[in-house]
Every structure is written in structure tokens, then in C-alpha cells.
Design a protein around this motif. Structure first.
Motif, PDB file in Angstrom:
ATOM      1  N   TYR A  98      -6.246   1.810  -3.066  1.00  0.00           N
ATOM      2  CA  TYR A  98      -5.172   2.263  -3.965  1.00  0.00           C
ATOM      3  C   TYR A  98      -5.370   1.669  -5.364  1.00  0.00           C
ATOM      4  O   TYR A  98      -5.299   2.372  -6.374  1.00  0.00           O
ATOM      5  N   ARG A 146      -8.142   3.323  -7.251  1.00  0.00           N
ATOM      6  CA  ARG A 146      -7.732   4.632  -7.798  1.00  0.00           C
ATOM      7  C   ARG A 146      -6.840   4.458  -9.024  1.00  0.00           C
ATOM      8  O   ARG A 146      -6.801   5.313  -9.897  1.00  0.00           O
ATOM      9  N   GLN A 147      -6.132   3.337  -9.063  1.00  0.00           N
ATOM     10  CA  GLN A 147      -5.232   3.073 -10.195  1.00  0.00           C
ATOM     11  C   GLN A 147      -5.957   2.356 -11.337  1.00  0.00           C
ATOM     12  O   GLN A 147      -5.311   1.801 -12.235  1.00  0.00           O
ATOM     13  N   ARG A 194       0.807  -1.233   0.000  1.00  0.00           N
ATOM     14  CA  ARG A 194       0.000   0.000   0.000  1.00  0.00           C
ATOM     15  C   ARG A 194       0.834   1.274   0.000  1.00  0.00           C
ATOM     16  O   ARG A 194       0.358   2.320  -0.410  1.00  0.00           O
ATOM     17  N   TYR A 195       2.066   1.218   0.467  1.00  0.00           N
ATOM     18  CA  TYR A 195       2.881   2.434   0.536  1.00  0.00           C
ATOM     19  C   TYR A 195       3.879   2.569  -0.608  1.00  0.00           C
ATOM     20  O   TYR A 195       4.634   3.522  -0.667  1.00  0.00           O
ATOM     21  N   ARG A 196       3.899   1.554  -1.497  1.00  0.00           N
ATOM     22  CA  ARG A 196       4.964   1.535  -2.502  1.00  0.00           C
ATOM     23  C   ARG A 196       4.629   2.335  -3.755  1.00  0.00           C
ATOM     24  O   ARG A 196       5.481   2.557  -4.600  1.00  0.00           O
ATOM     25  N   GLU A 197       3.363   2.718  -3.875  1.00  0.00           N
ATOM     26  CA  GLU A 197       2.910   3.412  -5.080  1.00  0.00           C
ATOM     27  C   GLU A 197       3.305   2.652  -6.331  1.00  0.00           C
ATOM     28  O   GLU A 197       3.881   3.203  -7.281  1.00  0.00           O
TER      29      GLU A 197
END
Ligand code: F6R
Length: 364
Positions: free
Chosen positions: A116, A119-120, A86-89
Motif C-alpha cells: 500500500y 502505491r502511495q 492496511r485497510y484504513r487507506e
């Protein structure tokens, strides 16, 4: 209630033939043996990639599914634990599908990973046990596991029903992609339909596993080894042991042993090896020989063929029924759960409520 069982965990382990059967019956037509997953609002078979995200035991179910989707269905899979993903974008592909696996449907990291991916522009599929959970609500499509409420903190029946659901899905996708023919699809479906009966046979080894737990409970460290889809099972076995018996355990890919962990092996470290008869059987046999050559105490979990092959080398063995390699992860989960359970009972820990753990992790 516990229906006369000493702990919820044991009750839930014993419910597996029933709840795996319920899951199989909801995805495989009992009359025709056809796999009939619910219609999805997107075409998974034509996705460019499947991204799987989950935590803990649900993550290990996802890792097994990666082997199925890639080997059987030839669909590329990316997988990670939710708290890292979740934090790796991470850049997400065009026409990608993201799959989230969660018993509770409320694990915060998994939910945030889902948001996430949404959104992607990914289509969102989830495999969830708790109906009306947040993860179920925020998904484009949900496949429910039929485990029923799971009370024990250590996940057992949720895991095997997740595997059952994912095997049905992978087989259907494999067929839709032309990666397997009608005959193989039918044989996978038949193998899955036989799992409840085979699972009941595995449960009959409970007394033997209880005896072996006496050995495990003396250890300070335990290694679990497997290859292929048994590698995630090795990690699941180590996780179960750690969380309820508080014995330090590691799950390793058997082929990685020689890259470090073999240094740990001596006659005080039980090495539990999961080795069904599959295409990696001979590779694992040579890893077992490496362990034995360093006076490692091997506990073999294998079918007749594996036990015959290695009986003169290993200290202990538990014989599981021979099966289609596709369903082996479901069946091999059971001895791993029982070993952890009996070890914890011998150590006198609080099996259903292990220290520091919560059933549903809704904090980051
Ligand atoms: C281990 C265990 C945990 C959960 C993890 C994910 O026995 O139960 O590792 O699997 O916390 O929980 P869910 O599946 O509810 O998202």
C-alpha cells in the motif's frame, strides 16, 4: 539444536549478548565507534515523515523507535499495527518514508501494508531478520538484524536486535538532521557498544527472576507498567507472558493507570514496573506509590537509584545496571523475557510451541 538448553526460547534469550554484539558490529565501526549504516537509495534524514508498520513484538520495537526518532532525531513518526493500517487507506505524505519491521519477512499484513505504501509513493525501508524474505525483496532498502534463525515462537533475540538496529539508525538520522552533535552521537554509539556486556550482566539475574516467576505463576492477572520507551516494553512484557504462560496480562502506560486500570489493583495482582533512571523517573515513582497505596504487589525492575528510592514500598525488585536511557529498552527486554519463560515452565506449558500460535503469520 538447543545446545543443552531446555528450550529454544531460553537458548535464544542467552544468545542475546552475542547477536546484539553482531548487530552492533555490523552498524558501528569497532575501531572508530562511528555509526555507519549502509547507504540508502533515499535520504531518510530529509523525509517529511516516517511511517512505521509491523505486528506483535516487531510493532513494539517500532513503538520504541518512535520515541527515538521523535525525541532524538526530531523526525515525525506515524505508527500502527499492520492489520489496522492496511485497510484504513491512510493519506500518505509527499516525500515520506515507510519502515516495516519483521523477523520472518513474511507476515502477510505487514507485506500488504508495504505494498500500500509503495502505491502511495513512499520510499520503503525494512528491518528484517530472515534474508531473502518477501518483505526484504520488495523493499527499496533493507537493514538486517543479525539474530540468526529464531526457532522459539515467542520472539526474543529478534526483538533486541531490531531495537539495536533501530537505535543505530535513529542516532545516525538525528546527527544528519543536526538534532544531536558529534559528541552525543559518539556517546550513543559507545552506549550501544556496551550493550552486549551489560546484557550479560542482566542474564546473571536469571535465578532471581526464576524465584519471582513463582509469584507471577500464581496470579490470574498481571499488569506491566512503564512510561516513555518503557511503555512499549510493558506491552511486550505482557504479550510474552500471555502467549507462553497463558496468564492474562496487560501493558499500560503508567500515567494512564488512574484513567481506569487502577480499579483492578488489589493484593492478588502483581504489578511489574519498568523504571530506569531517565527524565520520567519521578513520574513513575509517583505511579508506584499510587499502586502501593492500594496494596498492589509491586515488582520493580530498575537500577540502583530506583531500588533505593522505592525499596521500602515495593515487594520485590530486580536490579539492572545503570545505563544511557537510549539503550534501556534493549536491556529491560531481557528480565521481561526471562520472567515469562520461567513462569511458563512452572505452569508446564509448551514454551517453544504455544497453543494456537505460528512462528510466521502468512494468513490474514
Ligand atoms: C510475539 C511474536 C509475534 C511476532 C509477530 C510479527 O512473541 O513473535 O508477535 O512478533 O507475529 O512477526 P514478524 O516479526 O515475523 O513479522
Amino acid at each position: 539444536g538447543k545446545d543443552g538448553y531446555r528450550h529454544y526460547m531460553l537458548k535464544e534469550i542467552y544468545e542475546q549478548p552475542q547477536v546484539i554484539g553482531d548487530t552492533v558490529n555490523s552498524y558501528i565501526n569497532p575501531e572508530t565507534s562511528r555509526i555507519t549504516m549502509p547507504d540508502l537509495p533515499f535520504d531518510l534524514a530529509r523525509a517529511s515523515r516516517l511511517t512505521i508498520v509491523a505486528c506483535g513484538t516487531a510493532f513494539y520495537a517500532g513503538l520504541v523507535a518512535k520515541y527515538w526518532f521523535e525525541t532524538l532525531a526530531r523526525l515525525p513518526v506515524e505508527i500502527d499495527i499492520a492489520s489496522e493500517f492496511r485497510y484504513r487507506e491512510a493519506p500518505m505524505p509527499e516525500n515520506g518514508v515507510a519502515l516495516f519491521i519483521s523477523q520472518s519477512g513474511e507476515t502477510l499484513d505487514t507485506l500488504e501494508a508495504l505494498r500500500y505504501c509503495k502505491r502511495q509513493g513512499q520510499r520503503i525501508l525494512s528491518v528484517v531478520n530472515a534474508p531473502e524474505s518477501t518483505i526484504a525483496r520488495e523493499s527499496d532498502a533493507v537493514l538486517y538484524t543479525m539474530a540468526g534463525p529464531e526457532i522459539g515462537v515467542a520472539s526474543t533475540k529478534a526483538f533486541t536486535t531490531q531495537l539495536t538496529t533501530l537505535a543505530c539508525l535513529a542516532a545516525q538520522v538525528a546527527h544528519a538532521r543536526g538534532a544531536i552533535d558529534d559528541e552525543r552521537l559518539m556517546s550513543v554509539a559507545r552506549s550501544l557498544r556496551e550493550v552486549p556486556a551489560r546484557a550479560a550482566e542482566v542474564l546473571a539475574h536469571d535465578e532471581r527472576l526464576k524465584d519471582l516467576a513463582a509469584e507471577v505463576s500464581e496470579a490470574r492477572d498481571v499488569l506491566y507498567l512503564g512510561r516513555g520507551a518503557m511503555y512499549p516494553l510493558a506491552m511486550e512484557g505482557a504479550l510474552k507472558l500471555k502467549e507462553i504462560s497463558y496468564i492474562h496480562a496487560e501493558g499500560y502506560a503508567a500515567g494512564e493507570l488512574k484513567h481506569g486500570p487502577i480499579a483492578l489493583i488489589d493484593d492478588a495482582v502483581p504489578v511489574i514496573v519498568l523504571v530506569p533512571s531517565d527524565n520520567l523517573f519521578e513520574k513513575v515513582v509517583s505511579n508506584v506509590q499510587e499502586v502501593c497505596a492500594r496494596s498492589g504487589k509491586v515488582l520493580l525492575i530498575a537500577d540502583r537509584k530506583g531500588i533505593d528510592r522505592l525499596s521500602d514500598r515495593v515487594r520485590w525488585s530486580v536490579e539492572l545496571p545503570a545505563c544511557d536511557p537510549i539503550v534501556a529498552p534493549i536491556l529491560y527486554a531481557i528480565p521481561v523475557q526471562l520472567l515469562a519463560y520461567h513462569t511458563a515452565v512452572l505452569k508446564g506449558t509448551d514454551v517453544d510451541q504455544p497453543r494456537n500460535l505460528a512462528k510466521s503469520v502468512t494468513v490474514e
